[in-house]
Design a protein around this motif. Structure first.
Motif, mmCIF file in Angstrom:
data_model
loop_
_atom_site.group_PDB
_atom_site.id
_atom_site.type_symbol
_atom_site.label_atom_id
_atom_site.label_comp_id
_atom_site.label_asym_id
_atom_site.label_seq_id
_atom_site.Cartn_x
_atom_site.Cartn_y
_atom_site.Cartn_z
ATOM 1 N N ASP A 1 0.350 -1.586 0.344
ATOM 2 C CA ASP A 1 0.358 0.342 0.218
ATOM 3 C C ASP A 1 1.237 1.005 0.133
ATOM 4 N N ILE A 2 1.262 1.527 -0.691
ATOM 5 C CA ILE A 2 2.205 3.001 -1.455
ATOM 6 C C ILE A 2 1.762 4.124 0.057
ATOM 7 N N GLU A 3 0.129 4.349 -0.222
ATOM 8 C CA GLU A 3 -0.297 5.293 1.081
ATOM 9 C C GLU A 3 0.258 5.109 1.982
ATOM 10 N N THR A 4 0.702 3.953 2.580
ATOM 11 C CA THR A 4 0.940 3.998 4.374
ATOM 12 C C THR A 4 2.909 4.176 4.137
ATOM 13 N N ALA B 1 0.045 9.295 -12.204
ATOM 14 C CA ALA B 1 2.308 9.966 -12.223
ATOM 15 C C ALA B 1 2.403 10.141 -10.762
ATOM 16 N N ALA B 2 1.920 10.409 -9.779
ATOM 17 C CA ALA B 2 2.802 10.936 -9.141
ATOM 18 C C ALA B 2 2.493 10.356 -7.160
ATOM 19 N N PHE B 3 3.705 9.913 -6.353
ATOM 20 C CA PHE B 3 3.800 9.656 -4.865
ATOM 21 C C PHE B 3 2.819 10.728 -4.464
ATOM 22 N N PRO B 4 2.226 9.616 -3.346
ATOM 23 C CA PRO B 4 1.246 10.309 -1.974
ATOM 24 C C PRO B 4 2.658 11.670 -1.429
ATOM 25 N N GLU B 5 1.917 12.326 -0.904
ATOM 26 C CA GLU B 5 2.857 13.648 -0.200
ATOM 27 C C GLU B 5 3.972 13.018 0.647
ATOM 28 N N PRO B 6 3.812 12.028 1.234
ATOM 29 C CA PRO B 6 4.086 11.508 2.642
ATOM 30 C C PRO B 6 5.803 10.898 1.933
ATOM 31 N N VAL B 7 5.583 10.092 1.185
ATOM 32 C CA VAL B 7 6.892 9.106 0.232
ATOM 33 C C VAL B 7 7.610 10.071 0.530
#
Length: 455
Positions: free
Chosen positions: A25-28, A239-245
């Protein structure tokens, strides 16, 4: 081989890092490493989904070829309304009244037919056998093509990841340069307040601090651009990462990474492991099966056919007496087809020759790629050792010049030069470290081991 031990250890460590989760889960995520990025790409990249669909198509082609071993059963039905011409009506009526003077003829007439036919090909010159074999090779080729797509995707992910890491290193170098000049600016202002400094020194450090900020901004833009490219390869929405990553920092080179690779075993490994070479070998086998398939047209075919059919007039109330049946064994041998069968056979043989030459060409290409990548790894290793030594010498020089400047024994020009040399040396070292890591992964891509390393 020493580098082999390194990669076995790396695979083990990376597998431990991912063993706790089936899906990512990329969000975590707080920090993204290369192995996790590779797993996300293999799971989400749309080009791999397309390759998987092509494998599914090839699998169904195998099922289609296998189905030809079974008999076919066809049901037929027909109904017709027949309006008789006047002559036909009178003729039919006359014939009927020869047997029954009071007979009548319906006009229009209704006629019905029902049939069930089974056909089984008993022999076709082994065409079905080799069609099935060709389809199975085609399925295996699709699997190999999918593996090669994974290999190239993982190579692109690794390249984008290392470029992003290099940009991150450039940001840190620019920040350090900015912090050094801002500290010198503070000290220059303090010296001018007590009458031992000059305004020109302050302006010099202010200009150099601004220049370092410019470099930092450029590196941040490069970092974000590389993150976008990496996110696209990973198949992330928009084509974007979640901000915290954040991306994991570029690790220091290890002793195993600094061990030179041995080209000969790697060339041999690539010959047996590269998916594109495996696909080329399968293409040759498929071409050989197609030759045998084309040869089947020179043999007769033998069919067994059974039919049950019934005809009825006026209504559909079929009874047992309305049906008859037939069983036939049919042999068909084509004596002339305009040369088409011979042309198909020659075409298949030419396709085999093409496949043989493609294998020869690819073996040469793969050998060249592996040897070139091994040479680049060795060159990158020398560059890292040289740039690390040079960066240490330049840092020591800058520290000495800084002390001499603060003691009034060195000029401002000399300090600027020493700081500029340090910034350049650190940038070259970061570039050499990224190039070393990239060259190793290029070598693993060329041998095909990247599939084992990053899956």
């Amino acid at each position: 081989m020493r580098n082999g031990l390194f990669f076995l250890i790396l695979i083990f460590l990376l597998s431990l890092a991912s063993a706790s989760a089936e899906a990512i889960d990329i969000e975590t995520l707080q920090e993204l490493d290369l192995h996790t990025a590779a797993k996300i790409a293999l799971e989400k990249n749309p080009s791999l989904a397309a390759a998987a669909a092509r494998v599914a198509q090839a699998r169904e082609q195998v099922a289609q070829a296998r189905a030809r071993y079974w008999p076919t059963v066809d049901a037929e039905g027909a109904g017709a309304r027949v309006d008789l011409s006047r002559n036909d009506y009178e003729e039919s009526l006359a014939m009927a009244r020869l047997f029954d003077p009071s007979a009548t003829i319906d006009d229009p007439q209704y006629r019905y037919r029902a049939a069930l036919t089974a056909n089984w090909v008993l022999f076709d010159g082994f065409e079905r056998k080799f069609a099935n074999l060709s389809a199975r090779y085609g399925e295996q080729r699709s699997e190999a093509a999918r593996s090669d797509a994974q290999r190239l995707l993982l190579a692109a992910v690794a390249s984008a990841f290392f470029q992003a890491q290099l940009s991150n290193e450039e940001i840190a170098i620019a920040e350090a340069d900015e912090a050094f000049n801002e500290q010198q600016l503070v000290e220059a202002k303090a010296r001018r307040r007590v009458g031992t400094g000059s305004l020109s020194d302050e302006l010099n450090f202010q200009v150099r601090a601004n220049s370092a900020k410019t470099s930092r901004i450029q590196a941040e833009v490069a970092y974000e651009t590389n993150r976008i490219a990496l996110a696209a390869l990973l198949g992330l929405p928009g084509a974007a990462f979640p901000e915290p990553v954040l991306l994991a920092p570029l690790a220091e080179e290890t002793a195993e990474e600094m061990s030179p690779p041995e080209p000969e075993p790697l060339v041999k490994l690539a010959r047996g492991q590269r998916p594109d070479l495996i696909e080329a070998d399968l293409a040759l086998k498929q071409a050989e099966a197609d030759i045998r398939r084309a040869q089947a047209r020179f043999y007769p075919t033998v069919n067994l056919t059974g039919t049950v059919e019934g005809d009825r007039d006026e209504d559909l109330q079929y009874e047992g007496d309305d049906f008859g049946n037939a069983v036939s064994l049919n042999l068909k041998y084509n004596l002339f087809s305009g040369g088409g069968d011979s042309a198909r056979h020659r075409e298949a043989r030419a396709r085999k020759q093409e496949a043989e030459k493609i294998i020869e060409e690819r073996v040469l290409e793969v050998s060249s790629e592996v040897r070139t990548s091994a040479a680049r790894v060795a060159s990158a290793q020398r560059q890292v050792a040289l740039q690390r030594e040079n960066a240490a010498l330049v840092r020591r020089t800058r520290d000495l010049v800084e002390k001499e400047y603060n003691a009034g024994q060195a000029s401002l020009v000399r300090l600027n030069e020493a700081q500029r040399d340090l910034t350049s040396a650190l940038s070259r070292l970061a570039l050499a470290r990224a190039a070393l890591r990239q060259s190793w992964f290029n070598l693993e891509t060329d041998t095909g081991r990247i599939l084992d390393l990053l899956q």
